[in-house]
Design an enzyme around this catalytic site. Structure first.
Site, PDB file in Angstrom:
ATOM      1  N   ALA A 176     -71.734  46.381  41.826  1.00 29.54           N
ATOM      2  CA  ALA A 176     -72.887  47.438  41.837  1.00 29.54           C
ATOM      3  C   ALA A 176     -74.116  46.791  42.101  1.00 29.54           C
ATOM      4  CB  ALA A 176     -72.825  48.305  40.693  1.00 29.54           C
ATOM      5  N   MET A 177     -75.435  47.610  42.648  1.00 29.57           N
ATOM      6  CA  MET A 177     -76.712  47.090  42.625  1.00 29.57           C
ATOM      7  C   MET A 177     -77.524  48.107  41.833  1.00 29.57           C
ATOM      8  SD  MET A 177     -78.557  44.678  43.457  1.00 29.57           S
ATOM      9  CE  MET A 177     -80.484  44.695  43.445  1.00 29.57           C
ATOM     10  N   GLU A 178     -78.504  47.686  41.242  1.00 31.68           N
ATOM     11  CA  GLU A 178     -79.340  48.796  40.414  1.00 31.68           C
ATOM     12  C   GLU A 178     -80.334  49.351  41.197  1.00 31.68           C
ATOM     13  OE1 GLU A 178     -78.845  45.395  40.024  1.00 31.68           O
ATOM     14  OE2 GLU A 178     -80.622  44.278  39.316  1.00 31.68           O
ATOM     15  N   GLU A 227     -75.812  49.590  34.984  1.00 35.82           N
ATOM     16  CA  GLU A 227     -76.550  49.742  36.006  1.00 35.82           C
ATOM     17  C   GLU A 227     -78.192  50.588  35.607  1.00 35.82           C
ATOM     18  OE1 GLU A 227     -76.478  47.802  38.390  1.00 35.82           O
ATOM     19  OE2 GLU A 227     -74.514  47.297  37.864  1.00 35.82           O
ATOM     20  N   GLU A 241     -79.439  40.170  33.911  1.00 38.51           N
ATOM     21  CA  GLU A 241     -77.900  40.197  33.659  1.00 38.51           C
ATOM     22  C   GLU A 241     -77.356  40.490  32.241  1.00 38.51           C
ATOM     23  OE1 GLU A 241     -76.747  41.907  35.980  1.00 38.51           O
ATOM     24  OE2 GLU A 241     -78.051  41.525  37.471  1.00 38.51           O
TER      25      GLU A 241
HETATM   26 ZN   LIG Z   1     -76.486  43.750  36.588  1.00 39.31          ZN
END
Ligand SMILES: [Zn+2]
Length: 501
Positions: A254-256, A288, A310
């Site tokens: 996923a990408m936030e 996210e 992260e």
């Molecule tokens: Zn992340």
């Protein structure tokens, strides 16, 4: 293409303040798209460069004067900017990509429909629009998109279709280039709302049954997590609406992207899956969301702090998913499944400290980006939070968010905030756990009933462990006691376990 050097990013940060981006994209062709970027920038006066990776550069105009297009060299356009405010207008033809970077375009084999999404991390933004591509040159974005009339378009800020196929978006909050995003295509879209935040879920049409089936679960997790993040951080979500798009052929989990999160669409389930898979999805949703504060509201100044981005999202994501969603075993999953990712990486000869990558260029920062960054980082932040308590932990985090809101910060800034909040001097703890690689080995000496700690080979380091130890015999189901195993080097036997067999 050259990777951005830390020294180059520092020089450009000192020289420039980017005040705005206005980006116009035309997505109606199949292999390329037109990209027009108007950049407002204030310079201290000096030489610098613009990042741009087009198929062809059509024009570049600085303060009304055309510049030669053939000066573009290996993704960089050299600029000489006099002191003061400037306007750059760049028109280029860009290529759709199919590697999950830039503006990724894909064909759904299920029904022949076409979908597009933008992934700007870590240095892909210049293949979509002209920009000064580094995390600490934030600016607000205004986006205009032309698209096929049967498409809908979603981006970081709220937008609307003003006439068939033409989409206008509100001016966004200040964003780093690496999380500027859009999602465009005939996406299946679901809406909801919570606490004044418009919520959206998107998938390709062929996955609509899977999205519909799990929409309640996904919206409920999102709402519960928003409530808990608001309570813990004491600062409202800052990016208006919140869309979560499950996109095809995504090359990560996923990408936030603020307000426009993208997930790989195998996270929509078309058949029965084990509970651990649903836990993983719930923790990814929560992870996210944590980034909306840590990563998006306050962003690492340089890529060597990516681990902290992260590790923090991992800690908060797992904790909040476990505490407020139906997946109250999320921390068990993290301890038994996710943790092995970090343990395995930390056991290899290629292990490295969690922090202090010291990357001198952007690409180098990714070389040490692995299970140690996420999973060991998560474990170490869990330890810190337990050691200092929630009042201090979140007191420091709130201080950090307030000081650097819509800006950038470093690991040192965050640790200063924790120390201000009452964590004490964290220097020794940081050295032992974040700046020293490898695992301690903890053994029970059955003859003496004592625990023994052996530090990682060749790295004398003091690490204190607090353990729960259960003991039993055939006739006695035994006891469970907490133990503090102090960490001086060389290792020595710790105090005797109560209730040893
Ligand atoms: Zn992340």
């Amino acid at each position: 293409m050259r990777s951005l050097q830390l020294s180059e990013s520092r020089d450009r940060f000192d020289l420039l303040e980017v005040t705005s981006y206005d980006v116009t994209l035309d997505l109606r062709d199949e292999s390329t798209f037109a990209s027009r970027t108007v950049i407002g920038v204030t310079s201290q006066g000096g030489e610098t460069f613009l990042d741009l990776k087009p198929v062809s550069l059509e024009s570049i105009v600085l303060d009304g004067a055309s510049l030669p297009v053939d000066a573009l060299d290996d993704g960089r356009y050299p600029l000489s900017l006099a002191p003061g405010a400037h306007e750059l207008v760049v028109e280029a033809t860009m290529g759709f990509r199919n590697d999950g970077e830039g503006l990724h375009r894909s064909l759904d084999p299920a029904d022949g429909r076409t979908y597009v999404y933008q992934m700007s991390f870590m240095s892909a933004a210049p293949s979509v629009f002209a920009c000064f591509d580094q995390p600490d040159l934030k600016a607000p974005y205004t986006l205009h998109v032309s698209a096929p009339e049967d498409w809908n378009v979603t981006a970081n800020a709220a937008g609307r279709e003003v006439e068939p196929g033409r989409w206008e978006f509100d001016r966004s909050e200040p964003l780093s280039t690496y999380f500027v995003s859009l999602v465009a295509g005939p996406y299946h879209r679901l809406h909801d709302e919570h606490d004044g935040i418009a919520l959206g879920l998107l998938s390709r049409v062929s996955l609509a049954p899977a999205l519909d089936a799990d929409a309640d679960e996904l919206f409920t997790i999102t709402k519960q997590c928003f409530d808990e993040f608001h309570r813990l951080f004491g600062i409202r979500y800052a990016f208006g609406k919140y869309d979560q798009a499950f996109v095809p052929e995504f090359n990560a989990g996923a990408m936030e992207n603020p307000g426009c999160v993208t997930f790989r669409d195998p996270l929509l389930f078309s058949s029965r899956v084990p509970r651990s898979t649903r836990i993983q999805r719930a923790t990814t949703v929560s992870h996210e969301m944590a980034h909306q504060w840590f990563g998006n509201l306050v962003t690492p100044r340089w890529w060597d702090d990516l681990w902290l981005n992260e590790a923090f999202a991992e800690y908060m994501g797992n904790r909040v998913a476990g505490e407020v969603t139906e997946f109250d075993d999320a921390l068990v999953w993290a301890a038994t499944d996710r943790r092995n990712w970090g343990l395995t990486a930390d056991s290899r000869p290629s292990t490295h400290p969690v922090a202090g990558n010291g990357a001198l260029d952007a690409d180098a920062a990714l070389q040490d980006f692995d299970g140690i960054s996420y999973s060991k980082g998560h474990a170490v932040l869990t330890q810190l939070a337990n050691q200092v308590g929630d009042d201090v932990f979140f007191g420091g985090v709130r201080d950090h968010f307030e000081r650097h809101r819509f800006g950038n910060a470093t690991m040192r800034d965050l640790f200063d905030s924790w120390e201000r909040a009452g964590a004490g001097d964290l220097t020794a703890w940081t050295g032992a756990w974040l700046r020293t690689a490898g695992l301690d080995r903890i053994e029970l000496d059955r003859a003496t009933g004592s625990l023994r700690r052996t530090p990682p080979g060749g790295q004398p380091v003091d690490r204190t462990h607090v353990l729960g130890v259960a003991t039993w015999t055939r006739v006695d189901l035994g006891t469970f006691r907490g133990h503090r195993l102090p960490g001086p080097h060389p290792p020595r036997a710790a105090r005797r376990c109560a209730g040893d067999p």
